[in-house]
Design a protein around this motif. Structure first.
Motif, PDB file in Angstrom:
ATOM      1  N   VAL A  89       0.704  -1.269  -0.050  1.00 47.41           N
ATOM      2  CA  VAL A  89       0.086  -0.067  -0.196  1.00 47.41           C
ATOM      3  C   VAL A  89       0.864   1.359   0.011  1.00 47.41           C
ATOM      4  O   VAL A  89       1.705   1.502   0.727  1.00 47.41           O
ATOM      5  CB  VAL A  89      -0.982   0.118   1.223  1.00 47.41           C
ATOM      6  CG1 VAL A  89      -1.810   1.265   1.045  1.00 47.41           C
ATOM      7  CG2 VAL A  89      -1.943  -1.198   1.178  1.00 47.41           C
ATOM      8  N   LEU A  90       0.932   2.018  -0.998  1.00 47.82           N
ATOM      9  CA  LEU A  90       1.311   3.359  -1.153  1.00 47.82           C
ATOM     10  C   LEU A  90       0.778   4.500  -0.401  1.00 47.82           C
ATOM     11  O   LEU A  90      -0.447   4.303  -0.418  1.00 47.82           O
ATOM     12  CB  LEU A  90       1.669   3.415  -2.671  1.00 47.82           C
ATOM     13  CG  LEU A  90       2.498   2.367  -3.336  1.00 47.82           C
ATOM     14  CD1 LEU A  90       2.674   2.944  -4.757  1.00 47.82           C
ATOM     15  CD2 LEU A  90       4.004   2.040  -2.585  1.00 47.82           C
ATOM     16  N   ALA A  91       1.341   5.700  -0.357  1.00 45.56           N
ATOM     17  CA  ALA A  91       0.476   6.906   0.055  1.00 45.56           C
ATOM     18  C   ALA A  91       1.189   8.122  -0.737  1.00 45.56           C
ATOM     19  O   ALA A  91       2.239   8.085  -0.844  1.00 45.56           O
ATOM     20  CB  ALA A  91       0.757   7.068   1.457  1.00 45.56           C
ATOM     21  N   ILE A  92       0.245   8.985  -1.208  1.00 44.21           N
ATOM     22  CA  ILE A  92       0.661  10.157  -1.769  1.00 44.21           C
ATOM     23  C   ILE A  92       1.392  10.977  -0.721  1.00 44.21           C
ATOM     24  O   ILE A  92       1.153  10.892   0.446  1.00 44.21           O
ATOM     25  CB  ILE A  92      -0.446  10.798  -2.429  1.00 44.21           C
ATOM     26  CG1 ILE A  92      -1.463  11.488  -1.563  1.00 44.21           C
ATOM     27  CG2 ILE A  92      -0.942  10.021  -3.555  1.00 44.21           C
ATOM     28  CD1 ILE A  92      -2.605  12.121  -1.926  1.00 44.21           C
ATOM     29  N   PRO A  93       2.382  11.828  -1.105  1.00 44.46           N
ATOM     30  CA  PRO A  93       3.120  12.799  -0.384  1.00 44.46           C
ATOM     31  C   PRO A  93       1.953  13.616   0.731  1.00 44.46           C
ATOM     32  O   PRO A  93       1.187  14.179   0.168  1.00 44.46           O
ATOM     33  CB  PRO A  93       3.857  13.624  -1.141  1.00 44.46           C
ATOM     34  CG  PRO A  93       3.976  13.150  -2.392  1.00 44.46           C
ATOM     35  CD  PRO A  93       2.723  12.315  -2.705  1.00 44.46           C
ATOM     36  N   SER A  94       2.457  13.626   1.884  1.00 42.86           N
ATOM     37  CA  SER A  94       1.562  14.558   2.952  1.00 42.86           C
ATOM     38  C   SER A  94       2.820  15.572   3.120  1.00 42.86           C
ATOM     39  O   SER A  94       3.937  15.259   3.727  1.00 42.86           O
ATOM     40  CB  SER A  94       1.401  13.737   4.279  1.00 42.86           C
ATOM     41  OG  SER A  94       0.960  14.661   5.292  1.00 42.86           O
ATOM     42  N   VAL A  95       2.451  16.818   2.967  1.00 41.52           N
ATOM     43  CA  VAL A  95       3.471  18.230   3.094  1.00 41.52           C
ATOM     44  C   VAL A  95       2.821  18.853   4.088  1.00 41.52           C
ATOM     45  O   VAL A  95       1.682  19.450   4.120  1.00 41.52           O
ATOM     46  CB  VAL A  95       3.683  18.785   1.848  1.00 41.52           C
ATOM     47  CG1 VAL A  95       4.473  19.948   2.106  1.00 41.52           C
ATOM     48  CG2 VAL A  95       4.432  17.758   0.753  1.00 41.52           C
ATOM     49  N   THR A  96       3.555  19.105   5.066  1.00 39.83           N
ATOM     50  CA  THR A  96       3.069  20.023   6.445  1.00 39.83           C
ATOM     51  C   THR A  96       3.922  21.375   6.089  1.00 39.83           C
ATOM     52  O   THR A  96       3.121  22.501   6.751  1.00 39.83           O
ATOM     53  CB  THR A  96       3.263  19.473   7.727  1.00 39.83           C
ATOM     54  OG1 THR A  96       4.716  19.023   7.663  1.00 39.83           O
ATOM     55  CG2 THR A  96       2.441  18.221   7.783  1.00 39.83           C
TER      56      THR A  96
END
Length: 343
Positions: free
Chosen positions: A112-119
């Motif tokens: 399972v992949l995840a798109i980038p989370s940018v804070t």
């Protein structure tokens, strides 16, 4: 004739038994899964499982956390199953476990992949060649960072799961969001970075074009390399104890503050918490407020002062940053990337 009828009946019965037995055998046959495409994807992606005897699969779970799949057996065929990755699936390598109507289970490996989370990003501005550090999650597989609305792309210096270091190129935009792409997809930042090359520069690596040092302080050093933000050097300003001294930028040409959106700068505090009074000077027309800026000790603080409500209508040649008198000790502050910003 009677014997013939008896033989026919026996054959018919045997055929029926054979047919029923065959059907029962088909129902209980263990499925064979040959392939899953794709074998890695983010939440909500459509997956195709191919093989044989798959028509009796009735449920599936992602085994990292036992996350169930919204499953409709009516979409099954003997050779294919279609499912979607649950949006709540845990990121990482795991197995998808399938269960048939008879209770038989089999599994296939999946990631399972995840798109980038940018804070966040530091600093929040750049010029050609500037290094910016992006913080967030799922950044280790980042393959591209681009300036939204342009074909301009950044150079990726390093990437970990939580931090991405990039070098930004020259660009004609005044400010922009970033598009961060990894093996699962693309995320566009909620925030924008300011392009210093397209702003009115009081100070970046040094004083901007036509800008001069009009400071009244103990000392002013304009190319200190020890502390800097988005450029190679900062402006070191030493304020005497209790002196109400100031850092000041003078422009050869008058400028209208209302042509800009905000006054932006980074300021690094001294040994004590201090307060800066920021105001327009050498005013030709209009009037502006004195804006008080808190400067915490020993850390960089990014300051954005809106023009509207503070300096709108002012035409001047100078901006001053006066330190309110500190009674404890001399204070050394560092300023960097001092700009009038137009978004």
């Amino acid at each position: 004739m009677k014997m013939m009828k008896t033989i026919i009946a026996i054959i018919g019965f045997a055929s029926c038994v054979f047919f029923v037995g065959s059907c029962k055998k088909d129902i209980n046959v263990n499925p064979q899964a040959n392939e899953i495409k794709p074998d890695s994807a983010a939440g909500n992606a459509l997956l195709t499982i191919t093989g044989s005897g798959l028509q009796n699969v009735q449920s599936a779970v992602f085994d990292l956390g036992n996350v169930p799949v919204a499953f409709n057996p009516n979409f099954n065929t003997s050779s294919a199953i279609l499912i979607r990755v649950p949006t709540s699936a845990n990121v990482g390598s795991q197995h998808i476990v399938f269960t048939t109507t008879s209770g038989y289970q089999f599994s296939l490996p999946f990631t399972v992949l995840a798109i980038p989370s940018v804070t966040s990003a530091y600093p929040q501005l750049w010029q050609a060649g500037s290094t910016v550090t992006i913080s967030g999650n799922y950044l280790q597989s980042t393959s591209r960072v681009s300036i939204v609305g342009t074909a301009d792309t950044a150079t990726i210096v390093s990437a970990t799961s939580t931090q991405l270091v990039i070098t930004l190129p020259a660009s004609s935009v005044k400010s922009a969001k970033l598009a961060v792409t990894n093996n699962a997809g693309t995320t566009i930042t909620d925030f924008s970075l300011v392009n210093m090359d397209q702003q009115f520069k009081f100070f970046t690596d040094d004083y901007g074009p036509g800008i001069h040092d009009y400071s009244w302080s103990n000392s002013s050093i304009s190319n200190d390399p020890n502390f800097a933000v988005a450029s190679a050097a900062s402006l070191k300003e030493v304020f005497s104890k209790g002196g109400y001294q100031g850092m000041s930028f003078f422009s050869d040409n008058a400028f209208a503050a209302s042509d800009y959106t905000s006054l932006n700068f980074y300021i690094k505090g001294g040994t004590e918490n201090n307060v800066l009074d920021v105001f327009a000077d050498a005013v030709i027309s209009g009037s502006g407020k004195t804006v008080k800026v808190n400067v915490p000790a020993n850390v960089w603080t990014y300051v954005t002062i809106p023009i509207v409500g503070n300096f709108d209508g002012v035409v001047c040649q100078r901006f001053d940053f006066q330190l309110e008198g500190n009674s404890v000790a001399d204070q050394t502050l560092y300023a960097d990337d001092v700009l009038l910003v137009k978004l």
